[in-house]
Design a protein around this motif. Structure first.
Motif, PDB file in Angstrom:
ATOM      1  N   MET A   1       0.886  -1.264   0.301  1.00 29.00           N
ATOM      2  CA  MET A   1       0.503   0.334  -0.075  1.00 29.00           C
ATOM      3  C   MET A   1       0.850   1.392  -0.017  1.00 29.00           C
ATOM      4  O   MET A   1       0.651   2.096  -0.701  1.00 29.00           O
ATOM      5  CB  MET A   1      -0.711  -0.061   1.080  1.00 29.00           C
ATOM      6  N   SER A   2       2.009   1.429   0.822  1.00 26.39           N
ATOM      7  CA  SER A   2       2.423   2.279   0.767  1.00 26.39           C
ATOM      8  C   SER A   2       3.673   2.670  -0.512  1.00 26.39           C
ATOM      9  O   SER A   2       3.341   3.518  -1.028  1.00 26.39           O
ATOM     10  CB  SER A   2       3.848   2.391   2.513  1.00 26.39           C
ATOM     11  N   ILE A   3       3.966   1.060  -1.050  1.00 26.87           N
ATOM     12  CA  ILE A   3       4.479   2.548  -2.470  1.00 26.87           C
ATOM     13  C   ILE A   3       3.860   2.132  -3.488  1.00 26.87           C
ATOM     14  O   ILE A   3       4.538   3.016  -4.151  1.00 26.87           O
ATOM     15  CB  ILE A   3       5.545   0.349  -2.745  1.00 26.87           C
ATOM     16  N   ALA A   4       2.068   1.753  -3.302  1.00 27.60           N
ATOM     17  CA  ALA A   4       1.494   1.785  -5.004  1.00 27.60           C
ATOM     18  C   ALA A   4       1.392   3.519  -4.377  1.00 27.60           C
ATOM     19  O   ALA A   4       1.122   4.318  -5.759  1.00 27.60           O
ATOM     20  CB  ALA A   4       0.134   1.325  -3.996  1.00 27.60           C
ATOM     21  N   HIS A   5       1.299   4.020  -3.159  1.00 26.34           N
ATOM     22  CA  HIS A   5       0.620   5.685  -2.745  1.00 26.34           C
ATOM     23  C   HIS A   5       2.147   6.209  -3.707  1.00 26.34           C
ATOM     24  O   HIS A   5       1.728   7.470  -3.619  1.00 26.34           O
ATOM     25  CB  HIS A   5      -0.091   5.754  -1.892  1.00 26.34           C
ATOM     26  N   PHE A   6       3.198   5.823  -2.784  1.00 26.47           N
ATOM     27  CA  PHE A   6       4.100   6.331  -3.081  1.00 26.47           C
ATOM     28  C   PHE A   6       4.012   7.094  -4.980  1.00 26.47           C
ATOM     29  O   PHE A   6       4.936   7.813  -5.304  1.00 26.47           O
ATOM     30  CB  PHE A   6       5.773   5.509  -2.569  1.00 26.47           C
ATOM     31  N   VAL A   7       4.513   6.191  -5.518  1.00 26.39           N
ATOM     32  CA  VAL A   7       4.673   5.750  -7.050  1.00 26.39           C
ATOM     33  C   VAL A   7       3.304   6.341  -7.101  1.00 26.39           C
ATOM     34  O   VAL A   7       4.089   7.326  -8.553  1.00 26.39           O
ATOM     35  CB  VAL A   7       4.153   4.099  -6.936  1.00 26.39           C
ATOM     36  N   ALA A   8       2.792   6.595  -7.056  1.00 26.20           N
ATOM     37  CA  ALA A   8       1.797   7.193  -7.745  1.00 26.20           C
ATOM     38  C   ALA A   8       1.179   9.056  -7.514  1.00 26.20           C
ATOM     39  O   ALA A   8       0.765   9.216  -8.081  1.00 26.20           O
ATOM     40  CB  ALA A   8      -0.027   6.692  -8.012  1.00 26.20           C
ATOM     41  N   SER A   9       1.247   9.385  -6.326  1.00 28.65           N
ATOM     42  CA  SER A   9       1.070  10.570  -6.084  1.00 28.65           C
ATOM     43  C   SER A   9       1.969  11.095  -5.003  1.00 28.65           C
ATOM     44  O   SER A   9       2.334  12.234  -4.091  1.00 28.65           O
ATOM     45  CB  SER A   9      -0.172  10.749  -5.109  1.00 28.65           C
ATOM     46  N   GLY A  10       3.438  10.454  -4.682  1.00 27.10           N
ATOM     47  CA  GLY A  10       3.980  10.591  -3.357  1.00 27.10           C
ATOM     48  C   GLY A  10       4.763  11.640  -3.888  1.00 27.10           C
ATOM     49  O   GLY A  10       5.714  11.546  -4.196  1.00 27.10           O
ATOM     50  N   MET A  11       5.185  12.085  -2.218  1.00 33.58           N
ATOM     51  CA  MET A  11       7.107  13.161  -2.600  1.00 33.58           C
ATOM     52  C   MET A  11       8.161  12.416  -2.573  1.00 33.58           C
ATOM     53  O   MET A  11       8.821  13.022  -2.268  1.00 33.58           O
ATOM     54  CB  MET A  11       7.149  14.309  -1.711  1.00 33.58           C
ATOM     55  N   GLY A  12       7.802  11.539  -1.713  1.00 33.06           N
ATOM     56  CA  GLY A  12       9.130  10.965  -1.323  1.00 33.06           C
ATOM     57  C   GLY A  12       9.826  11.008  -0.391  1.00 33.06           C
ATOM     58  O   GLY A  12      10.805  10.247  -0.208  1.00 33.06           O
ATOM     59  N   GLY A  13       9.490  11.460   0.243  1.00 34.94           N
ATOM     60  CA  GLY A  13      10.338  11.669   2.241  1.00 34.94           C
ATOM     61  C   GLY A  13      11.692  12.226   1.853  1.00 34.94           C
ATOM     62  O   GLY A  13      11.539  13.521   0.993  1.00 34.94           O
ATOM     63  N   GLY A  18       9.739  15.539   0.757  1.00 34.96           N
ATOM     64  CA  GLY A  18       8.009  15.229   1.411  1.00 34.96           C
ATOM     65  C   GLY A  18       8.105  16.189   2.982  1.00 34.96           C
ATOM     66  O   GLY A  18       7.046  16.090   3.002  1.00 34.96           O
TER      67      GLY A  18
ATOM     68  N   VAL B  71       1.719  15.042  -4.095  1.00 37.96           N
ATOM     69  CA  VAL B  71       1.485  15.235  -2.132  1.00 37.96           C
ATOM     70  C   VAL B  71       2.128  14.562  -1.400  1.00 37.96           C
ATOM     71  O   VAL B  71       3.231  13.791  -1.403  1.00 37.96           O
ATOM     72  CB  VAL B  71      -0.075  15.329  -2.378  1.00 37.96           C
ATOM     73  N   ALA B 110       8.358   7.195   2.925  1.00 41.57           N
ATOM     74  CA  ALA B 110       7.459   8.022   3.800  1.00 41.57           C
ATOM     75  C   ALA B 110       8.178   9.519   3.807  1.00 41.57           C
ATOM     76  O   ALA B 110       8.830   9.614   3.988  1.00 41.57           O
ATOM     77  CB  ALA B 110       7.289   6.893   5.324  1.00 41.57           C
ATOM     78  N   ASP B 111       7.483  10.290   3.681  1.00 45.10           N
ATOM     79  CA  ASP B 111       6.677  11.568   4.183  1.00 45.10           C
ATOM     80  C   ASP B 111       7.131  11.979   5.395  1.00 45.10           C
ATOM     81  O   ASP B 111       7.324  12.920   6.170  1.00 45.10           O
ATOM     82  CB  ASP B 111       6.024  12.813   3.859  1.00 45.10           C
TER      83      ASP B 111
END
Lengths: 104, 357
Positions: A1-13, A18, B71, B110-111
């Protein structure tokens, strides 16, 4: 789940910026565009650059903000967060505790 | 493989579904109409519906936002998604809480992240608060990203047989309505007191803030108790980062009449919930829309985006929409499909205009 959201729309920490944008959302209740503009200005990059790993990798290392790979001799954790406090003009709770514990 | 005129998509339970364009568009229109009718917000307009169709119908396995529109991501259950059992969708990986946090920061991009008790509820944290404070101090020394403490208010734990108060569901079955309401009110006071105890202590140990996850899972009194707990945390720790996420799109009226700041909270939808979250002192709000397993991804996502867009239209706070299993349009499955998750993630950013997930 974490990977899917990062790939789709995350800033990358700390792979990009991020964590810095997140701090401004929570610390100042800034919405995403305002938070990105604020962080970009402080870093000397554009808001578009903030999710660019290539660009931010160098910027983070130069400014001592913590990088995602294991680079000996560069700040991480509490040391990096103290540099982030100075960059963003905010106070971070655990850094305040650290200074109090160290009596600095 | 079906004909080229059909799109491979998902049902609300995650199973594969084939739809043609007309079926998919009809589900999008029905989904947005359902949310608009329930919550009293506007339906998606023609451009938004076309955009949503484009996202859902993509032939690509993975869909993502346009570059530059990324985001912030926040998390629930903390390190339990690695170390926990399948009740938390955990992988059962034997690892420390510090390792869990570092892996999320330096491998999973993770942000933000959080520390979590195995039961992920406020009440069971109290007896082990010193342990939680110890781990918070240790992990904060090593982590760079914002690090919260997270827990569900989970007021159901305060009712019999698990807690000291009468169970409203049992009392109502005996037509003891007033007594059921009184027990819920007493539980809400107790919950607020426990939130104050736990949240102020982990903040003193260095937490950046607190994530109130799945708020109002036990209904309207749970929501009121949590809001009062948020008030107490804000009063004692004015600089704490406070994230308040909900359990559903609608606050269940189990009490029916309980109020916060003169407002009956039963039946409130996200665009009304966020106003109370801001009043209580939250910094970021997490709206929720629950998934209907009997409907398609198109129907569920259109409905979820409509609820959240309605909230974004009025919110003064940044929004981090809940996008786990069975919420935000994502199928209700322990292993939600990558194609569905990335479509939901993209639509929430580009159409609902959220500030984070």
């Amino acid at each position: 789940m974490s990977i899917a959201h990062f790939v789709a729309s995350g800033m990358g920490g700390i792979r990009a910026a991020g964590d810095l944008v997140a701090r401004m959302e929570f610390d100042q209740r800034m919405k995403i565009d305002e938070a990105k503009d604020y962080v970009a200005k402080k870093l000397g990059v554009t808001a578009f650059d903030l999710s660019d790993e290539c660009k931010l990798r160098e910027v983070r290392e130069e400014q001592g903000l913590g990088v995602i790979t294991g680079v000996p001799g560069t700040p991480r954790g509490i040391a990096a967060k103290m540099n982030i406090e100075d960059l963003l003009g905010i106070k971070i709770n655990c850094c305040e505790n650290f200074r109090n514990y160290a009596k600095r | 493989m079906k004909s080229m005129s059909e799109y491979c998509t998902r049902n609300g339970d995650g199973s594969t579904l084939y739809q043609n364009k007309e079926q998919m568009m009809q589900d999008i229109r029905d989904g947005t109409a359902d949310a608009a009718d329930m919550a009293g917000v506007r339906e998606l307009n023609a451009n938004e519906i076309d955009h949503l169709f484009e996202i859902i119908s993509s032939k690509r396995r993975v869909v993502g936002v346009e570059r530059g529109r990324e985001v912030v991501l926040s998390y629930d259950v903390g390190q339990l998604d690695m170390a926990g059992d399948n009740g938390n969708s955990g992988g059962g990986i034997a690892s420390s809480r510090l390792n869990g946090a570092l892996v999320h920061e330096r491998t999973l991009c993770a942000d933000t992240f959080e520390l979590a008790h195995t039961d992920y509820s406020i009440k069971p944290v109290k007896p082990v608060i010193a342990n939680e404070m110890n781990d918070m101090e240790n992990i904060q020394n090593n982590l760079t990203i914002p690090y919260f403490y997270g827990a569900m208010p989970n007021m159901g734990l305060y009712y019999a047989p698990d807690g000291p108060y009468g169970n409203p569901a049992d009392l109502m079955r005996e037509f003891k309505i007033e007594e059921a309401q009184q027990e819920a009110e007493k539980s809400a006071v107790h919950l607020a007191r426990d939130i104050e105890y736990v949240s102020t202590r982990v903040y003193k140990a260095g937490a950046d803030g607190f994530n109130f996850d799945t708020t109002a899972s036990a209904g309207d009194a749970d929501f009121v108790g949590t809001l009062h707990g948020v008030e107490k945390l804000r009063a004692q720790c004015p600089n704490a980062y406070i994230l308040l996420g909900m359990a559903g799109e609608n606050v269940m009226g189990i009490h029916g009449e309980i109020e916060y700041d003169g407002q009956v909270v039963a039946g409130l939808f996200p665009q009304e919930q966020v106003v109370l979250a801001e009043k209580a002192g939250a910094d970021v709000f997490g709206p929720v829309a629950n998934t209907n397993t009997g409907k398609s991804l198109a129907w569920n996502l259109a409905r979820a985006v409509t609820f959240v867009r309605g909230c974004a239209d009025v919110s003064n706070l940044p929004l981090h929409v809940n996008m786990g299993m069975g919420v935000g349009g994502i199928p209700m499955a322990e292993t939600p499909p990558l194609d569905a998750v990335t479509r939901c993630s993209t639509a929430m950013v580009e159409i609902a205009k959220v500030d984070g997930i």
